[in-house]
Design a protein around this motif. Structure first.
Motif, PDB file in Angstrom:
ATOM      1  N   VAL A 180       0.474  -1.639  -0.463  1.00 47.74           N
ATOM      2  CA  VAL A 180      -0.319   0.006   0.090  1.00 47.74           C
ATOM      3  C   VAL A 180       0.972   1.371   0.403  1.00 47.74           C
ATOM      4  CG1 VAL A 180      -1.468   1.732   0.517  1.00 47.74           C
ATOM      5  CG2 VAL A 180      -2.262  -1.295   0.969  1.00 47.74           C
ATOM      6  N   PHE A 181       1.740   1.468   0.546  1.00 49.31           N
ATOM      7  CA  PHE A 181       3.161   2.392   1.055  1.00 49.31           C
ATOM      8  C   PHE A 181       3.546   2.548  -0.322  1.00 49.31           C
ATOM      9  CE2 PHE A 181       6.566   4.111   1.798  1.00 49.31           C
ATOM     10  CZ  PHE A 181       6.743   5.521   2.583  1.00 49.31           C
ATOM     11  N   LYS A 183       2.281   2.035  -3.292  1.00 52.20           N
ATOM     12  CA  LYS A 183       1.687   2.613  -4.212  1.00 52.20           C
ATOM     13  C   LYS A 183       1.626   3.595  -4.243  1.00 52.20           C
ATOM     14  CE  LYS A 183      -1.918  -0.283  -6.175  1.00 52.20           C
ATOM     15  NZ  LYS A 183      -3.587  -1.442  -6.247  1.00 52.20           N
ATOM     16  N   GLN A 184       1.176   4.221  -2.868  1.00 50.89           N
ATOM     17  CA  GLN A 184       0.565   5.584  -2.412  1.00 50.89           C
ATOM     18  C   GLN A 184       2.361   6.546  -3.181  1.00 50.89           C
ATOM     19  OE1 GLN A 184       0.145   4.911   1.558  1.00 50.89           O
ATOM     20  NE2 GLN A 184      -2.124   4.857   1.810  1.00 50.89           N
ATOM     21  N   ASN A 185       3.052   5.727  -2.810  1.00 51.40           N
ATOM     22  CA  ASN A 185       4.111   6.798  -2.991  1.00 51.40           C
ATOM     23  C   ASN A 185       4.560   6.287  -4.775  1.00 51.40           C
ATOM     24  OD1 ASN A 185       5.549   8.213  -0.876  1.00 51.40           O
ATOM     25  ND2 ASN A 185       4.656   6.454  -0.170  1.00 51.40           N
ATOM     26  N   LYS A 186       4.661   5.486  -5.460  1.00 51.06           N
ATOM     27  CA  LYS A 186       4.547   5.630  -6.941  1.00 51.06           C
ATOM     28  C   LYS A 186       5.692   4.567  -7.070  1.00 51.06           C
ATOM     29  CE  LYS A 186       1.288   8.932  -8.816  1.00 51.06           C
ATOM     30  NZ  LYS A 186       0.619   9.483  -7.391  1.00 51.06           N
ATOM     31  N   SER A 482       3.547   7.120   9.561  1.00 51.33           N
ATOM     32  CA  SER A 482       3.926   5.987   8.685  1.00 51.33           C
ATOM     33  C   SER A 482       4.503   6.927   7.785  1.00 51.33           C
ATOM     34  CB  SER A 482       2.484   5.070   8.158  1.00 51.33           C
ATOM     35  OG  SER A 482       1.819   5.024   9.368  1.00 51.33           O
ATOM     36  N   ASN A 483       5.736   6.319   7.950  1.00 52.86           N
ATOM     37  CA  ASN A 483       7.361   6.920   7.031  1.00 52.86           C
ATOM     38  C   ASN A 483       8.484   6.339   7.692  1.00 52.86           C
ATOM     39  OD1 ASN A 483       7.903   7.450   4.338  1.00 52.86           O
ATOM     40  ND2 ASN A 483       7.458   9.742   4.579  1.00 52.86           N
TER      41      ASN A 483
END
Ligand code: UDP
Length: 535
Positions: A180-181, A183-186, A482-483
């Motif tokens: 998910v992370f 994907k969100q950050n391409k 969340s990083n």
């Protein structure tokens, strides 16, 4: 039942018979047989130091996705024709290790074989019950194999996922693993997004402590004490099996040719002419392991051309007393600027052709130089040409004994399935870990390394609590996010940030102005994967 050390080679050769006649295991069998006596000596030496009793015998499935027809990679077809061999080196050594340690092995490389094994899995009733009924307790595969598993598993991939150990040469970073992370950050690629525990990825070199360092064994025909080595001749051997690797390197090679007899082991397809290899090069073609090592014994300098990255061959050269000329990369190569790394689930920057040789070995065995700078090249070559004494070196973690020690510890202590975890048996143990506050802009990998320790991702959780943070730093306020940069404290305003997503704990995350909070552990000299007392 308990695992017993196996010293008999024949049963392993029987397991590695080729059922599909593609000769997929031929190179692996050759390597294992050639090195067998060294392996048995190593395990005997370890047995004199440790107890090998009461080790549960594990049922292990080894699935070599890279050799499957479906991969389309032709590893099997190319193994004697200049194809990549680094991966086969690693698989050979893994299989040998698991076998010698006495575990019960099933080896497959075709999807049909896999399907057959998995079809025997009884349907799951409750998650707890189903696990007991699995036909295997551990699965070693590669990312290609993992993708094949996901596609074919009738009874559901989820319950198997904690059994995997995935061979992943270049490593997978937390940001790319978390689907998910990513994907969100391409940054989601076909290799990433596996959502595993990061320690389930086994790398070829100790790139980042986020993953497990598996390594391989550095093959050598003799060491300084076993036999008097072949005398060195004035030979430079170029590291490049394929003609294209030599492209654009003429002037560098000419400087070498002015001082040394230049040799190569370049594959010639259908005896076609080599266009990039200078006419003065003595080309041996692809050599067998033994012949290559005999040549390395006589070689003074092993010449890197910049590709392939991070292979076993430079370590073999150094083990045979040759100096490795390691091309420096300015700027470093990474997925940002280099096609080869595009899509690989890591942002790691490769500072030279062989960062391990550069950072962990160095002079007098390794000269890391800018190969387009003629003066720098000639200076290094002159030093090597005048050298009379060439000593050999193998880091302990790359010996048979080092690999057996490390893998034995992993098999006994790494627990990825939730039903195996227990609060008291955290591994490595808390006593080996210190919590520190890194300098602004530094990753935990670097901050721990600065104090001669290794970042230990298994211990982020204790640090990531109100008390854990308070023990290391003062905070003006506390938030969470969340990083991959957290836990950390902002250098000026002292705002502390907790990690909100445990799967994003990262040894490599760093951002300027942020001081990371890091769990660092000690290690055995020569065996960075293990804490003191963890052997
Ligand atoms: N190798 C070999 N014959 C040769 C050249 C290389 O057997 O003529 C072996 C070498 O000893 C090493 C392996 O191939 O163990 C992998 O070599 P390399 O470092 O080139 O890595 P690769 O790019 O093949 O993964």
């Amino acid at each position: 039942t308990y695992a017993k050390i196996s010293l008999d080679l024949q049963p392993l050769m029987d397991i590695l018979k080729d059922p599909n006649e593609r000769q997929g295991y031929a190179w692996i069998r050759m390597r294992i047989s050639r090195m067998w006596s060294r392996w048995t000596d190593a395990v005997k030496s370890l047995m004199s130091k440790y107890s090998f009793r009461n080790r549960p015998k594990q049922k292990i499935l080894v699935h070599l996705g890279l050799l499957s027809k479906q991969s389309g990679w032709k590893f099997a077809e190319m193994q004697f024709k200049g194809g990549p061999l680094g991966e086969l080196v690693q698989w050979s050594d893994l299989i040998t290790t698991l076998y010698i340690l006495g575990h019960d092995l099933t080896i497959t490389s075709e999807v049909e074989q896999l399907v057959e094994i998995l079809n025997h899995v009884p349907a799951a009733r409750t998650p707890c019950q189903s696990r007991k009924e699995l036909p295997v307790q551990m699965i070693y595969t590669d990312i290609m194999g993992l993708i094949q598993f996901k596609k074919r598993l009738k009874v559901g991939y989820a319950k198997f996922s904690c059994l995997f150990r995935v061979l992943d040469s270049f490593g997978t970073e937390p940001a790319f693993n978390h689907r998910v992370f990513a994907k969100q950050n391409k940054i989601l690629t076909s290799w990433g997004g596996q959502d595993l525990n990061l320690q389930q990825f086994y790398t070829m070199f100790p790139h980042s402590p986020d993953n497990s360092f598996m390594g391989f064994v550095v093959d050598r025909i003799l060491n300084d004490t076993e036999r008097s080595a072949e005398p060195k001749r004035n030979i430079a051997l170029v590291y490049g099996k394929n003609d294209y690797m030599w492209q654009g390197k003429r002037s560098y090679l000419d400087s070498i040719h002015a001082r040394f007899e230049v040799h190569g082991t370049v594959y010639r397809e259908n005896n076609k002419n080599l266009v990039n290899v200078p006419e003065y090069v003595v080309n041996h073609g692809i050599l067998s392991g033994l012949d290559l090592h005999e040549l390395l014994q006589k070689t003074k300098v092993f010449v890197g051309l910049g590709f392939p990255y991070e292979g076993p061959a430079p370590l073999e050269a150094i083990a045979n007393g040759a100096v490795f000329l390691n091309p420096l990369f300015t700027p470093p190569h990474s997925s940002k600027n280099t096609k080869f790394f595009k899509g690989k689930p890591t942002q790691r920057e490769i500072t030279s052709q062989h960062p391990y040789a550069e950072v962990f070995i160095g002079k007098p065995y390794v000269y890391t130089i800018n190969i387009s700078n003629k003066t720098e090249v000639e200076q290094a070559l002159d030093v090597i040409a005048q050298q009379t004494n060439f000593s050999s070196y193998v880091p302990y973690e790359y010996t048979e004994e080092g690999m057996l020690q490390r893998m034995k510890a992993y098999i006994e202590n790494q627990k990825f399935c939730s039903h195996q975890e227990s609060a008291h048996e955290k591994w490595p143990p808390a006593e080996s870990v210190t919590h520190i506050l890194g300098e602004a802009g530094k990753s935990c990998k670097d901050a721990c390394w600065d104090i001669q320790k290794i970042c230990e991702p298994n211990h982020f959780a204790e640090l990531n609590t109100v008390q854990g943070i308070a023990n290391v730093t003062w905070c003006s306020s506390l938030t969470q996010s969340s990083n991959i940069y957290y836990p950390a404290v902002e250098a000026k305003e002292k705002v502390c940030t907790k990690q909100a997503e445990p799967r994003l704990f990262s040894c490599v995350g760093s951002m300027h102005a942020l001081r990371r909070l890091c769990p660092c552990r000690d290690f055995i000299p020569g065996q960075t994967a293990l804490c003191v007392g963890c052997d």
